[in-house]
Enzyme design. Structure first.
Site, mmCIF file in Angstrom:
data_model
loop_
_atom_site.group_PDB
_atom_site.id
_atom_site.type_symbol
_atom_site.label_atom_id
_atom_site.label_comp_id
_atom_site.label_asym_id
_atom_site.label_seq_id
_atom_site.Cartn_x
_atom_site.Cartn_y
_atom_site.Cartn_z
ATOM 1 N N THR A 189 0.863 -1.096 0.003
ATOM 2 C CA THR A 189 -0.001 -0.004 0.098
ATOM 3 C C THR A 189 0.834 1.263 -0.009
ATOM 4 O OG1 THR A 189 -1.819 -1.064 1.035
ATOM 5 C CG2 THR A 189 -1.749 1.259 1.129
ATOM 6 N N GLU A 271 4.704 0.964 10.302
ATOM 7 C CA GLU A 271 3.929 0.840 11.386
ATOM 8 C C GLU A 271 4.816 0.392 12.495
ATOM 9 O OE1 GLU A 271 0.741 -1.198 9.711
ATOM 10 O OE2 GLU A 271 -0.526 0.335 9.182
#
EC number: 2.3.1.35
Lengths: 399, 399
Positions: A189, A271
């Site tokens: 992504t 993340e």
């Protein structure tokens, strides 16, 4: 890591806008519009996932092109796994953008990123496209606003700028990207839009973007996932006289530099990432072999957690290279961590593990140099580590 | 999960011992000896890693064989990346074991597991082999002691037993395994020894073990690593009359059942694992395709963390299938989680996400049924989830 570009970095002929239209519950910016004043050459590279989002299907049908006027991008909803309604919504987004700048719908590309499997909030998007059309700007403020509006779980804006000269003429290339989770080789992504005032043929633009992506976005890794939405678009000037020969090579080198600058920002902002590893593989039997070894080492949770812990664990790294697939020469395999040789000719070396561990913990980027034989294959890779924050982020929240 | 076998489960003709000789600082058992009273048929499957430990090199040179008397196994030190001294130490271990049972050195196999890159503590090992030779037992206590002595970071003993009848004669197969971290398809740090009183040819033993491993140990995943030491050994009776035809098929089915029982215990005891996922892939274009899809889905940290969090996140699972490589039919792709259909014909379904999440959190094993098309390819996979405990274990401690 760049967090802003200056007015002087921007290529001529492009306007940018970023607005908030309420797709994100957080109230953060979520719609960007990038407009070329004149019909531009457009090249693009898309996700290799077989499950592709509606905007990818639509944009793929419109590139490469010599006649693109705009890219409309929303964050907060990926318009993926949304069926035929999703296809209609993606097309509608490009129609609204075309209307906003008085262009043909076929000259507009679209990207989306965010949650998947939810219908697009089209009323909000319509108002967002209209609002963005009203605030388009040639300046750095507009560029920055657009760069902010494409982010999702990113902690910060990801932009880069390079330039190169041909004779006395200075050409500029700027890019904005979004990343964070699900970033992997073959593009997860991540979205990027790159604009340049360098004049290119459509074929050259596509070729140079594909090569640059292979050496940048496809060589970073957060968690190995390849998403349904990944897209990198390059807009270039459409002029009768295009770059060729050495001039084109200068452009290619500048584009690769820009893409690497953008790509390196992705794992750094993975993340929960604490630090990144920068792995150079040398001595493989081919470039493909070097890439495959680097990809497997960088995807290994045991290697990632060793980087997290500041553990100079040569065993995990060397054994990952050993199962990666390509042939390696074990008795010529060497590894250095932050310049400290720890493994040589297939054997561990004595080294001050405590000092090296401290140096790793003090680094935001841990350089690993891995030689796997006497071949000429080389590859560079950048990857995030694996932390409790990553686990928390991805186990406590749905995406 | 079995944690003990009974005397009646054990095949005739084998003795077992497990002792503590001080290789492990913890003081837990660390040396096992498995002895066949008569020369046995031996088959083995080894790691596919190119970086292989000394005991793998040595044992590989001695199998398959019709004349194996013993397997000596230590835990706490893997004798990997230990150079020529490691080779000499592995050979010496088999010599001591041969001496302890008055056998030929060529009839002894060796396995090691534990830290890599450290010289073997040979004095301790010598005393351990001697001590094990003194306490060899045909009984379940000896078997259990051996099964305990091969463990490393495992939380519990891993054993299984099956039997099958041919006419009125009952044959038995028992196995012990160690696993925990670094377990992956193509066998990561896992060791197993299987003994049977069924009579086999050497070729049949090797063929049946290879097939059984492909359908069991190679279909579990903890962290995708393939270690330097993985070994599965099968010892079978060496008699003039061997099983064939339907009798051999009965053995094959029993062996596969045993291997799957052992293999499933590995991800359940993966480092820090909270629960396992059991993934069935159907509808792929071939068995290889189904395996590859299952392998990639089970290795995905995004899928693993969703299982950890009890998140019915069909998007992560379907998109992982989409980038796995093999061709899938997106518009025929369906997914059920614990029997609840959540994705059908390429589209998400409405379901009670809160109820399904609760059911996932209440399960020790989360069943995923993924259909990727209309082909006949199928595969079953078992994998651990990814937790903070895994990250802590592998970032705070060196291995």
């Amino acid at each position: 890591m760049s967090t802003a570009v200056q007015a002087d970095d921007l290529p001529t002929g492009y306007r940018y806008a970023g607005v908030t239209c309420g797709i994100k519950k957080s109230g953060r910016p979520d719609l960007a519009l990038i407009v070329s004043d004149r019909p531009a050459v457009a090249a693009a590279v898309y996700t290799t996932n077989q499950v592709v989002a509606a905007p990818v299907v639509l944009s793929r049908s419109r590139t490469p092109s010599a006649n693109v006027r705009a890219v409309v991008i929303n964050s907060g909803n990926a318009n993926a796994c949304t069926g035929e309604q999703g296809d209609r919504d993606a097309a509608q987004m490009t129609q609204w953008a075309a209307d906003a700048i008085d262009a043909d719908v076929q000259s507009v590309l679209v990207m989306s990123t965010g949650i998947i499997g939810h219908p697009m909030p089209m009323a909000k998007i319509q108002s967002g496209v209209t609002a963005a059309g009203d605030v388009l700007s040639h300046g750095a403020d507009g560029f920055q606003a657009a760069a902010d509006a494409i982010l999702t779980t990113d902690q910060g804006r990801k932009v880069a700028a390079v330039d190169f000269k041909i004779g006395t003429h200075r050409y500029r290339i700027v890019g904005m990207a979004k990343g964070a989770g699900m970033i992997a080789p073959n593009m997860a992504t991540m979205l990027a839009t790159i604009t340049t005032d360098a004049p290119l043929t459509t074929a050259d633009a596509q070729q140079s973007l594909s090569v640059a992506c292979d050496r940048s976005f496809n060589r970073v890794s957060v968690d190995g996932h390849t998403s349904t939405n990944d897209t990198v678009v390059l807009l270039a000037a459409n002029e009768a006289e295009t770059l060729s020969g050495d001039d084109f090579a200068a452009f290619q080198a500048a584009l690769e530099s820009l893409c690497i600058q953008l790509a390196k920002q992705l794992p750094a902002d993975g993340e929960g990432a604490l630090r990144i590893m920068h792995l150079s593989v040398r001595g493989a039997q081919s470039t493909d072999d070097a890439e495959q070894i680097a990809r497997v080492v960088c995807a290994s949770p045991l290697v990632k957690t060793a980087i997290t812990g500041g553990d100079p664990n040569w065993g995990r790294i060397v054994s990952a290279a050993g199962y990666a697939g390509p042939k390696i020469e074990v008795n010529k395999t060497c590894l250095s961590i932050l310049g400290q040789a720890v493994f040589e000719a297939g054997q561990p070396l004595k080294f001050d593990a405590a000092a090296l561990s401290k140096a790793m913990k003090d680094s935001k980027s841990v350089k690993l140099d891995l030689t796997v034989g006497s071949g000429s294959g080389e590859a560079e890779f950048w990857a995030s580590d694996l932390t409790n924050a990553y686990v928390d982020f991805n186990s406590l929240y749905t995406t």
